[in-house]
Design an enzyme around this catalytic site. Structure first.
Site, PDB file in Angstrom:
ATOM      1  N   PHE B  49       0.844  -1.180  -0.143  1.00  0.00           N
ATOM      2  CA  PHE B  49      -0.044   0.001   0.028  1.00  0.00           C
ATOM      3  C   PHE B  49       0.842   1.196  -0.014  1.00  0.00           C
ATOM      4  O   PHE B  49       1.862   1.193   0.572  1.00  0.00           O
ATOM      5  CB  PHE B  49      -1.003  -0.034   1.345  1.00  0.00           C
ATOM      6  CG  PHE B  49      -1.710  -1.294   1.235  1.00  0.00           C
ATOM      7  CD1 PHE B  49      -3.162  -0.996   0.758  1.00  0.00           C
ATOM      8  CD2 PHE B  49      -1.339  -2.429   1.752  1.00  0.00           C
ATOM      9  CE1 PHE B  49      -3.806  -2.145   0.706  1.00  0.00           C
ATOM     10  CE2 PHE B  49      -2.239  -3.297   1.933  1.00  0.00           C
ATOM     11  CZ  PHE B  49      -3.556  -3.462   1.304  1.00  0.00           C
ATOM     12  N   GLU B  50       0.434   2.188  -0.521  1.00  0.00           N
ATOM     13  CA  GLU B  50       1.135   3.520  -0.700  1.00  0.00           C
ATOM     14  C   GLU B  50       1.408   4.095   0.733  1.00  0.00           C
ATOM     15  O   GLU B  50       2.221   4.980   0.648  1.00  0.00           O
ATOM     16  CB  GLU B  50       0.274   4.465  -1.509  1.00  0.00           C
ATOM     17  CG  GLU B  50      -0.930   4.865  -0.973  1.00  0.00           C
ATOM     18  CD  GLU B  50      -1.627   6.032  -1.983  1.00  0.00           C
ATOM     19  OE1 GLU B  50      -1.276   6.896  -1.984  1.00  0.00           O
ATOM     20  OE2 GLU B  50      -2.818   5.334  -2.650  1.00  0.00           O
TER      21      GLU B  50
END
Lengths: 325, 253
Positions: B49-50
């Protein structure tokens, strides 16, 4: 300042001292996690106006500051808040009505801008944004920028790679550093001098802190200095960057604080419902923000039963089986 | 076996993930896709995930990329800078596949997730890039989820948030972007791929009960349908895993 003295104070005092009308502010956290919500609500209660806000993806906190009438200019990458509000509602309405001046960047660009601020360099390069409207379209006009010496003259700039083709890049986008007047974050643990320990993801909190002229830390627990010094490698921020330490249990509520509590889907849904209507939102602010003396007042309105549902499981750090529909 | 539209879309996208891919995803159907692929056809794929969480346990479905559920049992929990570095790192970046959504997509797979109307005071404001422009700029391939409606497949985007193939062959290279671009657009009616030479979208398959004509009727621009075949619906094995292991509480599907 920022030496190893006792920096503990009340939230009311910290906001009054470090958050002034028109100042440039950034807050920590990401969408529904570890936003410094107690501080956000105190800023609204104290009636701060015309704040210039820098954000990557601060959902809940920034949206409440917009709704509370505190922000007039916003540099942001993402105004969404998970399931409760795929586009933050007060943000969306304020932009569509022309009440909020917005400059769009990407999350990575904003993270780099905070890092540049923390490093003390004027800009940093990236390959993100080439060929897009993030480069082509500006929310702040060159004239407006020229009239504000505290803002860079340009949103960003594309420059040729000064090292030729080194690194396989012909051109780069350079994004300007951010040095907010104040950054506010919420952490799990801090000592009285301001050393912080963040558990779980740190998002961009550490650089947001190091880029800022003043820093307020709110925390779940104030612990003894020697406790954090036993495992310094687990600490996130040394005290030299911090100006105020405020003990606020549930200080990120209604957003999550890993290992302490989950986000509250019921409260977030409830705010989203009110945020869509001017009259309802005004009633919401009157009751839950202006109608209480402090964050404990909000927590009392929410009730212990509701807070128990989001209590974090010791192993996973979140509330297992929490009803999030 | 009966299946829903969301199940069909998830499985069609999951089949695009290869074993060993590092999957960047947002919430909703993208995370469903990543989790389905890991359970069905790409067991060695890695989800990240970012926000900075890499390869978490995901015992419950995260409803935001900053959901504390992405932090449990991860290989590392860091921050945004590290997550975006993973997409550009010489060793890991070329293995990353992105899964994105958007308000509009054009024939070259460029995406708008910022606004409809004038940027300064738009008719409709959306959340903005977040990490979408970054991932679309950096990684070799990405998937896009869309619902087929004329206004969502316009001749010209109101705002180009995330780069696809820009204005055609060679455009990414001319701008200085990393080699990459969208490989599939998965919609409620079918799946579009992109031509290797023209970089234009074409219809690769349509779902059972849908005709290519119906798909064209829901787009402002026209695409080649000569290569289109009927899609293979989700198998019993795929559906069982999806329902029992990926989303047993029906939070998304």
């Amino acid at each position: 300042m920022n030496s190893s003295h006792d920096k503990v104070m009340t939230l009311e005092e910290a906001i009054a001292r470090f958050v002034t009308d028109g100042c440039h502010i950034s807050i920590g956290g990401f969408t529904v996690n570890r936003n410094p919500m107690a501080a956000v609500y105190e800023i609204i209660r104290q009636g701060r106006k015309n704040l210039h806000c820098y954000a990557h993806s601060n959902g809940t906190g920034v949206d409440e500051l917009i709704g509370g009438g505190c922000i007039s200019r916003l540099e942001i990458a993402y105004g969404g808040n998970g399931k409760a509000a795929p586009t933050c509602i007060r943000f969306k309405l304020a932009v569509q009505r022309g009440q909020l001046l917005v400059e769009d960047y990407t999350n990575y660009q904003m993270a780099l801008r905070f890092l540049a601020g923390a490093m003390g360099v004027p800009f940093l390069p990236t390959l993100s944004g080439l060929g897009t409207d993030i480069v082509a379209k500006w929310g702040f006009s060159p004239e407006m920028r020229a009239n504000h010496p505290e803002l860079p003259d340009k949103k960003l700039e594309i420059i040729d790679n000064p090292f030729g083709a080194w690194g396989d890049a012909a051109r780069v986008v350079v994004v300007p550093a951010i040095n907010p007047d104040v950054t506010i974050i919420h952490v799990q643990q801090a000592d009285r001098n301001g050393t912080c320990r963040i558990e779980g993801l740190n998002f961009a909190d550490i650089d947001q802190v190091k880029a800022a002229k003043s820093v307020i830390v709110t925390c779940e627990e104030i612990v003894e200095v020697h406790q954090l010094r036993e495992k310094p490698e687990y600490n996130s921020i040394p005290f030299i960057h911090v100006d105020a330490v405020v003990h606020v249990p549930f200080g990120a509520y209604p957003t999550a604080c890993h290992n302490f509590y989950d986000y509250d889907p019921v409260y977030l849904k409830h705010v989203s419902h009110f945020a869509k209507d001017e009259k309802l939102y005004a009633e919401y602010l009157a009751k839950f923000v202006h109608g209480v003396k402090d964050h404990q007042g909000l927590l009392n309105l929410v009730g212990k039963g509701q807070l128990d549902t989001i209590s974090a499981d010791k192993t996973t750090g979140y509330a297992i089986g929490l009803d999030r529909r | 076996m009966e299946y829903t539209l969301k199940e069909m879309m998830t499985i069609m996208a999951a089949r695009e993930i290869d074993n060993g891919d590092i999957v960047f995803c947002g919430t909703g159907l993208p995370i469903m896709t990543a989790m389905a692929a890991k359970c069905i056809n790409a067991p060695e794929s890695i989800i990240f995930f970012e926000t900075g969480a890499i390869d978490p346990k995901l015992e419950e479905i995260p409803m935001a990329v900053a959901d504390p559920r992405v932090m449990y049992g991860a290989a590392s929990n860091s921050g945004l800078l590290e997550a975006f570095a993973t997409m550009q790192n010489r060793k890991t970046g070329r293995r990353v596949i992105g899964i994105l959504g958007a308000a509009q997509v054009d024939r070259y797979g460029n995406l708008n997730s910022t606004c409809i109307g004038e940027y300064a005071q738009p008719e409709t404001r959306f959340p903005g890039s977040g990490g979408a422009c970054d991932v679309a700029s950096f990684v070799p391939r990405f998937l896009v989820f869309m619902y087929h409606e004329k206004r969502k497949f316009p001749l010209k985007l109101d705002y180009l948030t995330s780069p696809g193939y820009l204005d055609g062959p060679g455009a990414r290279e001319r701008e200085g972007l990393m080699p990459g671009g969208p490989t599939a657009v998965v919609t409620n009616l079918g799946v579009m791929h992109f031509d290797d030479d023209s970089k234009e979208m074409y219809l690769a398959c349509y779902y059972p009960g849908v005709t290519p004509g119906e798909i064209l009727d829901n787009m402002e621009f026209s695409v080649d349908v000569s290569r289109a075949v009927e899609a293979m619906p989700p198998t019993e094995v795929e559906l069982t895993i999806l329902r029992d292991r990926v989303d047993p509480h029906k939070l998304v599907l």
